[in-house]
Design a protein around this motif. Structure first.
Motif, PDB file in Angstrom:
ATOM      1  N   ASN A  15     -12.166  45.439  19.146  1.00 18.13           N
ATOM      2  CA  ASN A  15     -11.476  46.190  18.088  1.00 18.13           C
ATOM      3  C   ASN A  15     -12.409  46.275  16.899  1.00 18.13           C
ATOM      4  O   ASN A  15     -12.744  45.271  16.275  1.00 18.13           O
ATOM      5  N   ASP A  16     -12.871  47.494  16.606  1.00 17.62           N
ATOM      6  CA  ASP A  16     -13.798  47.672  15.491  1.00 17.62           C
ATOM      7  C   ASP A  16     -13.080  48.095  14.226  1.00 17.62           C
ATOM      8  O   ASP A  16     -13.687  48.638  13.298  1.00 17.62           O
ATOM      9  N   GLY A  17     -11.788  47.838  14.166  1.00 20.65           N
ATOM     10  CA  GLY A  17     -10.990  48.262  13.015  1.00 20.65           C
ATOM     11  C   GLY A  17     -10.121  49.455  13.330  1.00 20.65           C
ATOM     12  O   GLY A  17      -9.250  49.818  12.530  1.00 20.65           O
ATOM     13  N   GLY A  18     -10.327  50.054  14.517  1.00 15.14           N
ATOM     14  CA  GLY A  18      -9.495  51.160  14.957  1.00 15.14           C
ATOM     15  C   GLY A  18      -8.514  50.666  15.991  1.00 15.14           C
ATOM     16  O   GLY A  18      -7.667  49.806  15.710  1.00 15.14           O
ATOM     17  N   SER A  19      -8.663  51.136  17.228  1.00 20.25           N
ATOM     18  CA  SER A  19      -7.759  50.709  18.292  1.00 20.25           C
ATOM     19  C   SER A  19      -8.419  49.636  19.153  1.00 20.25           C
ATOM     20  O   SER A  19      -9.642  49.540  19.228  1.00 20.25           O
TER      21      SER A  19
END
Length: 204
Positions: A15-19
């Motif tokens: 999770n890179d800050g999105g989904s």
């Protein structure tokens, strides 16, 4: 349990800050129909390509132990498949620059009566380097033997039983010729120097 059913696995997510998305997976997959005391199973390794959002299969170990890289149906112990329009293969390196015994090596060996072979194939035409059970090195072109180095060091071209250090044999009644050329003479059939025997056994 049928062929292809997933029996279990380990999933990896990022999770890179999105989904949250799957990035890799190791799965145990039925490699044939299961029955009592009959559980053929493969291990499948999946990773995610650059620019993709889900993992795809990259390596498989079949129930028989064959390993496929780029293929889910390996036909031998190690089967490497590449379908993209670039260079694929296996690279062996040794970057040691200071030790006399350092080497990069690929070893192909057979048993007492088994050939060791390196095969090159393109468009259905095979070329192989072979060592037979007697220690002779053979070079085959288009599935026919063209050159042999015996275990005693004799070289035969056109013959599998060279009688001299270098033995050239023409399988027809035509002349057997050896040509010598360089950049000055040119490389046409009539250039340079030629030695050999005519079809009537006279020397050239």
């Amino acid at each position: 349990i049928s062929d292809g059913n997933t029996l279990g696995g380990i999933d990896f997510y990022g999770n890179d800050g999105g989904s949250v998305q799957q990035v890799a997976k190791i799965s145990a997959v039925a490699d044939g129909t299961h029955g009592d005391n009959d559980k053929p199973t493969a291990l499948v390794f999946q990773t995610t390509n650059d620019g993709a959002g889900s993992a795809t299969e990259k390596l498989r170990i079949t129930n028989g132990g064959d390993v496929g890289i780029g293929t889910d149906n390996p036909g031998t112990n190690l089967d490497v498949l590449r379908t993209s329009n670039d260079t694929g293969g296996i690279v062996v390196r040794n970057t040691n620059n200071s030790q006399a015994n350092a080497r990069a090596q690929v070893e192909i060996s057979g048993g007492d009566n088994a050939d060791g072979r390196l095969k090159i194939e393109c468009n259905g035409t095979e070329h192989t380097f072979r060592q037979d059970g007697s220690g002779n090195l053979q070079i085959h072109n288009a599935s026919a033997e063209r050159l042999r180095i015996t275990n005693g060091g004799d070289v035969g071209i056109g013959t599998v039983t060279p009688a001299r250090l270098l033995h050239l044999h023409e399988t027809s009644s035509s002349a057997t010729l050896l040509a010598f050329t360089n950049t000055t003479t040119g490389s046409a059939a009539s250039d340079g120097a030629v030695i050999g025997i005519q079809d009537n056994e006279s020397l050239i």
